[in-house]
Design a protein around this motif. Structure first.
Motif, PDB file in Angstrom:
ATOM      1  N   GLN A 206       0.841  -1.207   0.000  1.00  7.43           N
ATOM      2  CA  GLN A 206       0.000   0.000   0.000  1.00  7.43           C
ATOM      3  C   GLN A 206       0.875   1.256   0.000  1.00  7.43           C
ATOM      4  O   GLN A 206       0.598   2.230  -0.694  1.00  7.43           O
ATOM      5  CB  GLN A 206      -0.930   0.013   1.222  1.00  7.43           C
ATOM      6  N   ILE A 207       1.959   1.230   0.782  1.00 14.41           N
ATOM      7  CA  ILE A 207       2.860   2.394   0.834  1.00 14.41           C
ATOM      8  C   ILE A 207       3.509   2.606  -0.524  1.00 14.41           C
ATOM      9  O   ILE A 207       3.511   3.715  -1.069  1.00 14.41           O
ATOM     10  CB  ILE A 207       3.949   2.204   1.913  1.00 14.41           C
ATOM     11  N   ALA A 208       4.039   1.510  -1.075  1.00 11.59           N
ATOM     12  CA  ALA A 208       4.758   1.628  -2.351  1.00 11.59           C
ATOM     13  C   ALA A 208       3.838   2.154  -3.449  1.00 11.59           C
ATOM     14  O   ALA A 208       4.251   2.941  -4.304  1.00 11.59           O
ATOM     15  CB  ALA A 208       5.339   0.279  -2.741  1.00 11.59           C
ATOM     16  N   ALA A 209       2.552   1.747  -3.396  1.00 10.74           N
ATOM     17  CA  ALA A 209       1.607   2.177  -4.434  1.00 10.74           C
ATOM     18  C   ALA A 209       1.332   3.671  -4.364  1.00 10.74           C
ATOM     19  O   ALA A 209       0.852   4.265  -5.318  1.00 10.74           O
ATOM     20  CB  ALA A 209       0.308   1.395  -4.285  1.00 10.74           C
ATOM     21  N   ARG A 210       1.616   4.293  -3.205  1.00  7.91           N
ATOM     22  CA  ARG A 210       1.305   5.727  -3.062  1.00  7.91           C
ATOM     23  C   ARG A 210       2.488   6.624  -3.405  1.00  7.91           C
ATOM     24  O   ARG A 210       2.391   7.845  -3.309  1.00  7.91           O
ATOM     25  CB  ARG A 210       0.828   6.020  -1.645  1.00  7.91           C
ATOM     26  N   GLY A 211       3.618   6.013  -3.763  1.00  7.55           N
ATOM     27  CA  GLY A 211       4.728   6.833  -4.251  1.00  7.55           C
ATOM     28  C   GLY A 211       5.803   7.098  -3.229  1.00  7.55           C
ATOM     29  O   GLY A 211       5.769   6.597  -2.102  1.00  7.55           O
ATOM     30  N   VAL A 212       6.772   7.915  -3.625  1.00  8.75           N
ATOM     31  CA  VAL A 212       7.998   8.070  -2.836  1.00  8.75           C
ATOM     32  C   VAL A 212       7.931   9.219  -1.841  1.00  8.75           C
ATOM     33  O   VAL A 212       8.846   9.433  -1.055  1.00  8.75           O
ATOM     34  CB  VAL A 212       9.224   8.256  -3.759  1.00  8.75           C
ATOM     35  N   SER A 213       6.818   9.965  -1.886  1.00  7.02           N
ATOM     36  CA  SER A 213       6.661  11.080  -0.953  1.00  7.02           C
ATOM     37  C   SER A 213       5.415  10.811  -0.113  1.00  7.02           C
ATOM     38  O   SER A 213       4.367  10.465  -0.659  1.00  7.02           O
ATOM     39  CB  SER A 213       6.489  12.371  -1.767  1.00  7.02           C
TER      40      SER A 213
END
Ligand code: SAM
Ligand code: SF4
Length: 510
Positions: A206-213
């Motif tokens: 879920q974190i990775a899907a939301r991007g690097v920021s």
């Protein structure tokens, strides 16, 4: 609690929606700094939690969460998606596919809350058509309109099933089960500590899907009671999360590929959270701890109040290289008289002094602010003082608004309201001046080499897009493998809304 009118519908379905969701990325690996006391993520702990969450029951319900207003709502929307995905819901890409729509609302200006009622009117129509076709749509109103209006939302729009305040999010699954039994519910209790303890951590996917920021809420609520503002009534008193909880969330984000964290709070620099020794930690203490987390390359914070801008926090801009040289510091007005009547607790000179000290600490710091024009009683002279402050500071970017009277706030009771036409003329003049400053700031980056954090593919084939330390959008030629990297970029063109650059070299901390 109110009873649901009309027949109970079929079971809930879900989907989620956020437009900023992206494909998964592998986290970058970085060597440890010699001599630095680095915060290490505990991989086994995270994998265990992920496995538990992924084992959640799957069902066919689809959820769409629509977020309005500030970053606090963006963060809460992501937490609601995480919570319901853990209950087996999956994300819907479009409203038409959704069985449950959550509107996470904003109440800050009249137009923001009225927009919600027109959205609800549209959804009510969709719900009626669905029922005729033998399918249901569950409608949830969350956020600040929910908190401010509570059961009134249920009375104004009979299609709404659940009204849930920002401090009750952890109870969302139970409350949804009650709506499945045909109840219509409003829950607007203030229980901030319970909220954070009750919300699940997102999985690595879920974190990775939301991007690097990513955003991390560290503080909620406000004790300032500015005369124009509803926040102290909708978000309650100031409460800070504990240091341990924040650091654990940040480590987890870093381990899952996040490179930039923005600490958020209605009054983020009023942060005073308890550390492991029972002491009250400040925002700069948090930044020192976050600076040591492997993989995190850039740190930001928003929104700050001038009176909580301590010398310690100003000094952190000099001593912590990961703290971005950019600060959003709302001033609202440049007139001492208006500032007093707004109950801002400082005058223009106080603000200018903070700016001078920030620039001494970090000469390349860029500033952003919020302005309100047409607060009750504002004269032409007061407005001139605002323009003078803008000229004195020279902002990189700004947000500006016409004053909107909000029910229950002192400003709304005043009889010396400013007419709409005067507000319109003043807003246009202010925006012309700040736009000139913004363009000049962008143009001044031409030829400079800036560290750019690449976040996503660019608009054109072979391009990637990211942000400068000053929040400018920057694109450059490069392939998707560079997303998540902090790279040195030479700025070669400055357009009205974005910069173009050429990648020179990598910049991550060794
Ligand atoms: N805590 C921040 C601060 O101290 O300035 C502001 C948070 S508020 C959510 C964001 C911005 O909305 C404010 O800075 C203000 O400029 C604007 N705002 C708040 N109430 C408003 C109102 N009644 N009318 C117009 N703008 C408003
Ligand atoms: Fe609203 Fe910010 Fe004033 Fe608090 S400090 S009342 S959030 S404008």
């Amino acid at each position: 609690m109110l009873e649901r009118s009309g027949p109970p519908g079929p079971p809930l379905r879900i989907s989620s929606c956020s437009s900023w969701l992206r494909g998964e990325e592998e986290p970058q690996r970085h060597e440890e700094h010699q001599g630095l006391n680095r915060e290490k993520p505990k991989i086994s702990e995270l994998l265990e939690k992920d496995a538990a969450q992924q084992a959640a029951p799957k069902n066919s319900r689809k959820l769409l969460v629509k977020s309005y207003g500030c970053q606090m709502n963006v963060y809460d929307s992501a937490r609601m998606s995480d919570l319901l995905e853990g209950e087996g819901y999956s994300e819907a890409a479009r409203e038409e596919d959704a069985d449950l729509v959550v509107l996470n609302t904003c109440h800050i200006r009249e137009r923001a809350s009225e927009k919600i009622y027109s959205e609800l009117g549209r959804l009510a129509l969709m719900k009626r058509e669905r029922r005729e076709a033998g399918r249901d749509l569950t409608i949830v109103v969350a956020g600040c309109v929910a908190q401010a209006e509570g059961e009134l939302v249920l009375r104004r729009q009979s299609a709404v099933d659940l009204v849930i305040g920002p401090q009750s999010l952890q109870r969302l699954p139970q409350l949804l089960r009650r709506t499945e039994q045909g109840e219509r519910v409003a829950d607007t209790d203030f229980a901030v500590e319970e909220k954070f303890a009750g919300l699940p951590q997102p999985t690595r996917a879920q974190i990775a899907a939301r991007g690097v920021s990513a955003f991390v809420t560290v503080q909620e609520g406000c004790d300032k009671f500015c005369a124009f503002c509803v926040v102290p009534y909708t978000r309650g008193a100031e409460v800070s999360r504990g240091v341990k909880e924040i650091i654990s969330e940040a480590r987890r984000l870093a381990l899952s590929g996040v490179r930039e964290i923005t600490l958020i709070g209605q009054n983020v620099n009023a942060y005073r959270g308890e550390d492991e020794h029972g002491r009250a930690a400040s925002l700069e203490d948090l930044f020192e701890r976050l600076s040591a987390i492997e993989g995190l390359e850039r740190l930001r914070y928003t929104t700050s109040h001038p009176v909580d801008m301590t010398q310690g926090l100003i000094d952190a801009h000099a001593s912590l290289p990961k703290l971005a040289p950019f600060l959003h510091l709302p001033v609202q007005s440049g007139s001492d008289r208006v500032l007093r009547e707004m109950n801002r607790r400082h005058d223009a000179a106080f603000y200018l002094d903070i700016v001078a000290r920030l620039r001494r600490a970090r000469p390349d710091i860029a500033l952003s602010s919020d302005f309100i024009v047409g607060f009750p009683g504002e004269t032409d002279r007061d407005f001139e003082d605002t323009l003078a402050l803008i000229r004195a500071v020279d902002f990189a970017s700004t947000f500006s608004f016409k004053y909107s009277p909000r029910p229950g706030t002192p400003g709304a009771e005043r009889e010396d309201q400013i007419d709409e036409e005067t507000k319109r003329v003043r807003l246009a003049a202010l925006q012309a001046l700040v736009e000139e400053q913004r363009q000049a700031f962008n143009a001044a980056t031409l030829g400079r080499r800036l560290p750019i954090l690449f976040e996503k593919p660019g608009r054109h084939e072979g391009q990637i897009a990211g942000k400068s330390p000053y929040m400018q959008a920057v694109h450059a030629e490069g392939d998707a493998s560079l997303i998540g990297r902090l790279l040195e970029v030479e700025i070669v063109a400055a357009g009205a809304n974005s910069l173009a650059g050429t990648i020179v070299s990598a910049m991550e901390s060794a």
